[in-house]
Enzyme design. Sequence first.
Site, PDB file in Angstrom:
ATOM      1  N   TYR A   1     -10.146  -5.444   6.369  1.00  0.00           N
ATOM      2  CA  TYR A   1     -10.084  -6.850   6.186  1.00  0.00           C
ATOM      3  C   TYR A   1     -11.154  -7.264   6.995  1.00  0.00           C
ATOM      4  CZ  TYR A   1      -5.347  -5.425   5.074  1.00  0.00           C
ATOM      5  OH  TYR A   1      -4.245  -4.747   4.571  1.00  0.00           O
TER       6      TYR A   1
ATOM      7  N   LYS B   1      -2.896  -0.365  -1.778  1.00  0.00           N
ATOM      8  CA  LYS B   1      -3.829  -1.024  -2.511  1.00  0.00           C
ATOM      9  C   LYS B   1      -4.776  -0.435  -3.116  1.00  0.00           C
ATOM     10  CE  LYS B   1      -2.669  -5.209   0.274  1.00  0.00           C
ATOM     11  NZ  LYS B   1      -3.079  -6.132   1.470  1.00  0.00           N
TER      12      LYS B   1
HETATM   13  N1  GLN Z   1       3.711  -5.470   2.275  1.00  0.00           N
HETATM   14  C1  GLN Z   1       2.653  -5.847   3.196  1.00  0.00           C
HETATM   15  C2  GLN Z   1       2.263  -7.348   2.911  1.00  0.00           C
HETATM   16  O1  GLN Z   1       2.205  -7.489   1.916  1.00  0.00           O
HETATM   17  C3  GLN Z   1       1.344  -5.053   3.417  1.00  0.00           C
HETATM   18  C4  GLN Z   1       0.470  -5.690   4.161  1.00  0.00           C
HETATM   19  C5  GLN Z   1      -0.491  -4.473   5.040  1.00  0.00           C
HETATM   20  O2  GLN Z   1      -0.061  -3.389   5.075  1.00  0.00           O
HETATM   21  N2  GLN Z   1      -1.714  -5.326   5.534  1.00  0.00           N
HETATM   22  O3  GLN Z   1       2.454  -8.046   3.753  1.00  0.00           O
END
Ligand code: GLN
Length: 613
Positions: free
Chosen positions: A247, A73
């Site tokens: 998060y 991300k």
């Molecule tokens: N591909 C995962 C999702 O969208 C990524 C989430 C994560 O790594 N926290 O749920």
Amino acid sequence: MTSEQTPSSPIHDQLAELHREYSAIHDGEVATYIPELGKANPDWFGICVVTTNGGIYEVGDSRQEFTIQSLSKPFVYGLALEDHGRAEVLGKVGVEPTGDAFNSISLDPVTGCPRNPMINAGAIASTGLVEGFTDDARLRRILEMFAHYAGRELSIDPQVYASESATGHRNRAIGHMLRNFGILAGDPMPVVETYFQQCAILGHCRDLATMAATLANRGVNPLTGEQAIRGEYVESVLGVMGTCGMYDYAGEWLYEVGMPAKSGVAGGVIAVLPGQLGIGVFSPRLDSKGNSVRGIRVCSALSRRWDLHLFNRPGIGKAAIRLRLNGAEYNSSRIRPKAEAAALREHGEAIQIIQLQSNLVFATAEFIVRELTELNGLESVVLDFRHVLSVNESAGHLFHDILLRLHAAGVTVVFTGVEKATSFRRLMRARLGARFEELFRTFEELDPALQWCEDRLLARLLPDLPDTSIAVTQYALLDGLSREEVAVVQSFFERRTYQPGETIIRAGEPARELFLLSRGLVSVYLPLENDAQKRLATFSPGMAFGEMAVIDRAPRSATILADTEVSCDLLSIARLTALGVTHPKIKIRLLENLSLDLCRKLRKANREIAQLV
Ligand code: GLN
């Protein structure tokens, strides 16, 4: 005694110890909501640290590949910033941390935008901002970017991608929500697919640590030297990692660990200490917030053991001054006649030399600028940049401002070694305009810069400098001889002239004579490797050169070139030997004078060497 072995790295050993210690932790669960992720071996555990100097330390399963998931991300957000600029991206995705889980289906009620690029809604919106005519082209650009960050091509795990695509309806719901509120244009489903693909990119701990170190290194991969993201956007990427990367654990993380970080549900974690290093950890068991349990523990432990907390940095103010010299204690390699040398010893403090090093930022530049405002009785300052690594914009402005102020106070600033600091030169040109050539005086090397300052000071102190040509009786070698004795020696002289640039003596050749400089200037050069040469000294009329061979009879150790039109009187060593038989007193006097001359040179060299240690 010399050792046959190279010592093992203490850093590697410390990582191995941490790895051993945390292998005992079995808390947490492997993510299974993407079914394919459930197949991971829960005990996989790798750690890697890459420094911005290019050091690599890895232990455990550091080459076990896994999908990067949410670790993608911040990097994709950086690409969106490069494609659209900060203002436009901020219009679509916010940067406020949220207490919500990563997959929450919500937008900011006031702005109507995803709250930040680290939750899925903001990440899918960022993917939608990546330029590309087709979905394929967009994905290709994303993969290319990751290849720059990791220093190798990364591929997509088809099973994990298929598995998430088959089950990722929540993310599809987020895609439709983004479409509904105008954050995504057109069909949102291909964007969600690209997002699933970016999450399924395979990497290992060493890739992760390299990617993190690239962010630590202002976007330049420290192992390959490739630019993965424009330096100006790195702060934004790290900014959102710092506040939102973990998060709803982000606050405690910044408090405890103090590094921008990001986790992924496959078990990867990266942490970045700007300027210093990147950490990559992989261990698939996750806590309730979706962060790798061991990943968090390892990062916390490293932060504590190695004092990595971003808000606990040492002061750097004085680190930028490598050496302070002045023109009374340290001189250019122009060997001065006695009167000039004495004038420099007495008044040379009007020339200050400040040798700088490391990165010039506000705090380091502030210290230098303050020093400059506190100096009295200055005529010129040499700011030597040859050991400077970078000059940032704010430091550049400070140097510009102090240059103008010193100029107004009648002090000349001379810069050396700024050829590589292109952004600094650009800034100076932009700010000085037509006065650039006049005010921004630069030399490549310190020596000619210092000589230039000395020449100017001497022209003021000794307005009637001696002629460029002198009479035979003025040779220092003949000091103390009677007129008749001078005539004897003179009868052995052989006059030669040279054109500017002509070689007078070549290193390695046998030595047959000593030279007395009657007119012009000559310079001594020491041949270096790769055809370069270093100027050791420049002589003016009245001085002797090539005289060492008279004493040790060794081949020439340096090359001597005529700087100007030059006239010399040559005295052959054979003649000097003969003189020892016919006129021993004269020969003794000549040797005494030569010794005095060597003494003077040695004393100057000693004085200067003492400044350098
Ligand atoms: N591909 C995962 C999702 O969208 C990524 C989430 C994560 O790594 N926290 O749920």
